[in-house]
Design an enzyme around this catalytic site. Sequence first.
Site, PDB file in Angstrom:
ATOM      1  N   TYR A 120      24.954   0.662  47.864  1.00 27.92           N
ATOM      2  CA  TYR A 120      24.070   1.357  48.793  1.00 27.92           C
ATOM      3  C   TYR A 120      23.271   2.492  48.152  1.00 27.92           C
ATOM      4  CZ  TYR A 120      28.339   4.254  49.039  1.00 27.92           C
ATOM      5  OH  TYR A 120      29.456   5.013  48.723  1.00 27.92           O
ATOM      6  N   ARG A 162      28.245  13.339  45.044  1.00 31.59           N
ATOM      7  CA  ARG A 162      29.455  12.594  44.716  1.00 31.59           C
ATOM      8  C   ARG A 162      29.119  11.557  43.653  1.00 31.59           C
ATOM      9  NH1 ARG A 162      30.662   7.855  47.058  1.00 31.59           N
ATOM     10  NH2 ARG A 162      29.564   8.354  48.987  1.00 31.59           N
ATOM     11  N   HIS A 217      33.220   6.589  46.851  1.00 24.79           N
ATOM     12  CA  HIS A 217      33.852   7.341  47.932  1.00 24.79           C
ATOM     13  C   HIS A 217      35.372   7.335  47.758  1.00 24.79           C
ATOM     14  CE1 HIS A 217      34.497   9.070  51.870  1.00 24.79           C
ATOM     15  NE2 HIS A 217      35.319   8.076  52.165  1.00 24.79           N
TER      16      HIS A 217
END
Length: 502
Positions: free
Chosen positions: A403, A390, A394
């Site tokens: 992160y 990805r 998100h």
Amino acid sequence: MKLRRSNNNSINSKKIHFGESPNDVLFMRLAFHTMRKFVTIFSFFKSRKNFSSSLHRNSPRCSNQLHPNFRNLTQNCDLLLPPLSSHRLFSDIAGNPSTLNRNLLQDQGIDFPGGRVEFVPEMKFISESVKERVPCYRVLDDNGQPLVGHNFVQVSKEVAVKMYTDMVTLRSMDTIFYEAQRQGRISFYVTAIGEEAINIASAAALSMNDVVFPQYREAGVLLWRGFTLQEFANQLFSNKYDNGKGRQMPAHYGSKTHNYFTIASTIATQISHAVGAAYSLKMDKKDACAVTYFGDGGSSEGDFHAALNFAAVTEAPVIFICRNNGWAISTPISDQFRSDGVVVKGQSYGVRSIRVDGNDALAIYSAVQAARQMSITEERPILIEALTYRVGHHTTSDDSTKYRPASEIEWWRVARDPVARFRKWLENNGWWNDLAESELINNLRQQLLHTIQVAESVEKPPLEEAFRDVYDVPPSNLREQEQWLKEIVKEQPQEYPPNISV
């Protein structure tokens, strides 16, 4: 020793002296094995008879009422007596010598539901991991060149060009709608940047009759099926032309016309729904299957495991497509499971599975088409694990740089881009060029900006639609709430969109 042997049921009087035949040892073992069976069964009857006599002395029974143990033996006598018949035993051996070996090995295993299980004297635990990871099916390398010895389903020029233009359309749509959210024009959006090949190539390999149960990153499947850019915009802006009547979050599309079930935010619930739909298609003998998409995070939900088991037992024609992009929002797969990805979980439930390069459009197209064929003709579920990444956040509510390192994101964006890889393959075939690319990009931008303007100008669904489609006759409490909401909007119009219909 004299033995009568015949292959055509006639008596052969040839004498064979004991010790000269290579089967002498086997026959001796057979005789011992049969005698041991006889003694065991005789002892069983004798012990049960004594047990029954004691019961008759202690508890009266009708003269015609057998003890349950003897009743079971009576019912199963046909299973117990045949092994005692030497005539049948030797006839089977004469007709099929392998029968002898099976009888001699009878105590070395057990015929258990699912197949024969062999007994071993060694205590050995199954390893928690395999020595080698499951390989990943791939057709094109990162430069768009076919691998040596490649094996894939041939794609026509027409289909290949449409696959590529839809991949570019999906990326352009994600870019512009994402910017619209950042401008405050819509409240939420989710992109599929980096996962375009899974979206478009899988959709291209399916039939319009196949029912799709998406997660929330499969807008490309709906795009391939004919959902227009204007329809996407209408849903995002929740106007009166939205199929969901403005009652869903943005980017939660659905279309009955396109056999695309409405997206739900709840993780993995669509997986078990797909199995139920697939079982229905099987019962109706439809030439179609159900297809469901989910991420690696979805495989950590109980719905995933229940669905795979349900599908395997019912032999439902369903395709499970897992987009393993390495992250469940901010949770890496290393914190989700210790197995070799998701593909191995299919085998544990009896589901045929394959791991595919999710950034290779030709590999995805070939794998899904083969899976569909097997699923329908053989009536079986198939699990496809597509390895991808990805590249985008998100959702618009996420900042993935908190992160994961930006350098990792950039490497996947440049080196493993599925759109660029497929374009190189098209160009090598002479099916695409820079001029076609430039025209496509410019046209898409103009179309998308226009759809946003139109969607924004259309009035919102009537307020009463928020209270419809649940009850045939709305109860009194809902009617009161509806009236109260309309009064609030009239009293405080500045707090609500000007194009809302009261």
